[in-house]
Scaffold this active site. Structure first.
Site, PDB file in Angstrom:
ATOM      1  N   HIS A 122       0.960  -1.360   0.597  1.00 48.39           N
ATOM      2  CA  HIS A 122       0.024  -0.291   0.262  1.00 48.39           C
ATOM      3  C   HIS A 122       0.465   1.675  -0.039  1.00 48.39           C
ATOM      4  O   HIS A 122       0.361   2.548   0.031  1.00 48.39           O
ATOM      5  CB  HIS A 122      -1.039   0.103   1.319  1.00 48.39           C
ATOM      6  CG  HIS A 122      -2.179  -1.171   1.095  1.00 48.39           C
ATOM      7  ND1 HIS A 122      -2.848  -1.392  -0.022  1.00 48.39           N
ATOM      8  CD2 HIS A 122      -2.322  -2.298   2.523  1.00 48.39           C
ATOM      9  CE1 HIS A 122      -3.639  -2.076   0.609  1.00 48.39           C
ATOM     10  NE2 HIS A 122      -3.610  -2.807   1.634  1.00 48.39           N
ATOM     11  N   ASP A 157      -3.241 -10.466  -1.909  1.00 46.58           N
ATOM     12  CA  ASP A 157      -3.434  -9.989  -1.031  1.00 46.58           C
ATOM     13  C   ASP A 157      -4.753  -9.553  -1.251  1.00 46.58           C
ATOM     14  O   ASP A 157      -5.291  -9.311  -2.512  1.00 46.58           O
ATOM     15  CB  ASP A 157      -3.113  -8.847  -0.856  1.00 46.58           C
ATOM     16  CG  ASP A 157      -3.222  -8.146   0.722  1.00 46.58           C
ATOM     17  OD1 ASP A 157      -2.037  -8.599   1.661  1.00 46.58           O
ATOM     18  OD2 ASP A 157      -3.978  -7.797   0.537  1.00 46.58           O
ATOM     19  N   HIS A 159      -6.824  -6.922  -0.595  1.00 39.62           N
ATOM     20  CA  HIS A 159      -6.247  -5.716  -0.605  1.00 39.62           C
ATOM     21  C   HIS A 159      -5.635  -5.878  -2.003  1.00 39.62           C
ATOM     22  O   HIS A 159      -4.733  -5.975  -2.097  1.00 39.62           O
ATOM     23  CB  HIS A 159      -6.111  -5.325   0.310  1.00 39.62           C
ATOM     24  CG  HIS A 159      -6.300  -5.517   1.912  1.00 39.62           C
ATOM     25  ND1 HIS A 159      -6.178  -6.042   2.927  1.00 39.62           N
ATOM     26  CD2 HIS A 159      -8.114  -5.413   2.228  1.00 39.62           C
ATOM     27  CE1 HIS A 159      -7.192  -6.316   3.776  1.00 39.62           C
ATOM     28  NE2 HIS A 159      -8.319  -5.685   4.159  1.00 39.62           N
ATOM     29  N   ASP A 244      -4.041 -12.678   3.332  1.00 39.78           N
ATOM     30  CA  ASP A 244      -5.475 -12.464   4.741  1.00 39.78           C
ATOM     31  C   ASP A 244      -6.575 -12.494   3.620  1.00 39.78           C
ATOM     32  O   ASP A 244      -7.877 -11.773   3.994  1.00 39.78           O
ATOM     33  CB  ASP A 244      -5.705 -10.519   4.127  1.00 39.78           C
ATOM     34  CG  ASP A 244      -5.216 -10.104   3.900  1.00 39.78           C
ATOM     35  OD1 ASP A 244      -4.956 -10.641   2.568  1.00 39.78           O
ATOM     36  OD2 ASP A 244      -4.932  -8.528   3.627  1.00 39.78           O
TER      37      ASP A 244
END
Length: 301
Positions: A122, A157, A159, A244
């Site tokens: 991120h 991931d 996200h 995740d």
């Protein structure tokens, strides 16, 4: 595939904030899944020049200065999700260094899995977000590009890796492929985000609905990502391995099981292109089982 070597160490405990989801406890938990007999080596530290290949000098200075200003045993939030301690600049350098170490190991015929923290995908060129300070995958890719023409990054991931996308959005030397849950943090990663300028067509996003299973991920990897990777012909694939996407992870809503992560790893290993895996997210009870499944799959690919 060659035997897997894990890169990790106890030093990451110095970046820690009690009560936060992203702590040393989750790394210890993940590492408990490393199969007995797996080779484990300590990370090496990146230097400032490594960071500056993808991050701005002002941003690197800000992280260094704000970390140095903190007293011992205190954490400070840079944004609602991302914290630093007095050791965070140094620890993020170790994480970035492990990324560089991983791509070098992959070039030498080893399959490395860097179990490191904080995560990185991120973090943009001049921004922190979502627990991430420096973008380890981007630093690793930029280092690899000193000797390779092209590098692919595959991010599973839950996200979207907005930072990795931003850093390479205008590049035709990095193919960024992300499969992630749609309509959640950070709100990026739409299919129409495909790169720009020389980089147009070198960003592939595959947002999936909550509850997606291995069948959905299989379709994305085999029908979309791998054909694109093979056309791109990279010298290396970096996997931003965030677990995740598991069904029991508190930060996502996907339906993958631990063995499914091993299946995804085997898909990406099949072409025989050198692989380097870097830990991103992963916060649920079955994370260690997924780590074991990934390592087993890579050693038997």
């Amino acid at each position: 595939m060659s035997p897997v070597t894990v890169i990790t160490g106890d030093l990451f405990r110095l970046h820690d904030c009690r009560g936060h989801p992203e702590t040393q406890e989750r790394l210890v938990h993940a590492c408990s899944g490393i199969p007995e007999g797996t080779s484990i080596v300590a990370p090496v530290m990146a230097d400032r020049e490594d960071l500056l290949r993808v991050h701005t000098p002002v941003y690197v200075d800000m992280i260094e200065d704000r970390s140095a200003a903190l007293p011992e045993h205190r954490c400070q939030y840079l944004d609602p999700d991302t914290y630093i301690t007095c050791h965070s600049f140094e620890i993020a350098l170790w994480a970035a260094g492990a990324g560089i170490q991983s791509v070098r190991a992959a070039r030498d015929g080893v399959t490395p899995f860097a179990l490191i923290r904080p995560p990185g995908h991120h973090a943009g060129s001049s921004s922190h977000l979502g627990f991430c300070i420096f973008n380890t995958a981007a630093v690793a890719a930029a280092s690899a590009l000193r000797t390779l023409d092209r590098v692919a990054i595959v991010d599973w991931d839950v996200h979207h890796g907005n930072g990795t996308q931003e850093i390479f959005y205008f590049s035709d030397r990095v193919l960024y492929c992300s499969v992630h849950q749609e309509y959640i943090f950070p709100g990026t990663g739409r299919r129409e985000e495909r790169g720009a300028g020389p980089g147009e067509g070198y960003t592939l996003n595959a947002p999936l609905p909550a509850g997606s299973t291995l069948a959905d991920y299989r379709t994305v990897i085999l029908d979309q990502f791998l054909p694109a990777v093979l056309r791109f012909d990279p010298g290396l694939i970096i996997i931003s391995a965030g677990q995740d996407c598991l069904s029991d992870d508190p930060l996502g809503n996907m339906a993958l099981r631990p063995d499914d992560l091993g299946t995804l790893a085997s898909f990406l290993a099949a072409p025989g292109i050198p692989l380097a895996l870097l830990l991103e997210g992963g916060y649920g009870p079955s994370h260690p089982e997924a780590i074991a499944a990934i390592i087993h799959a890579l050693e038997h690919a």
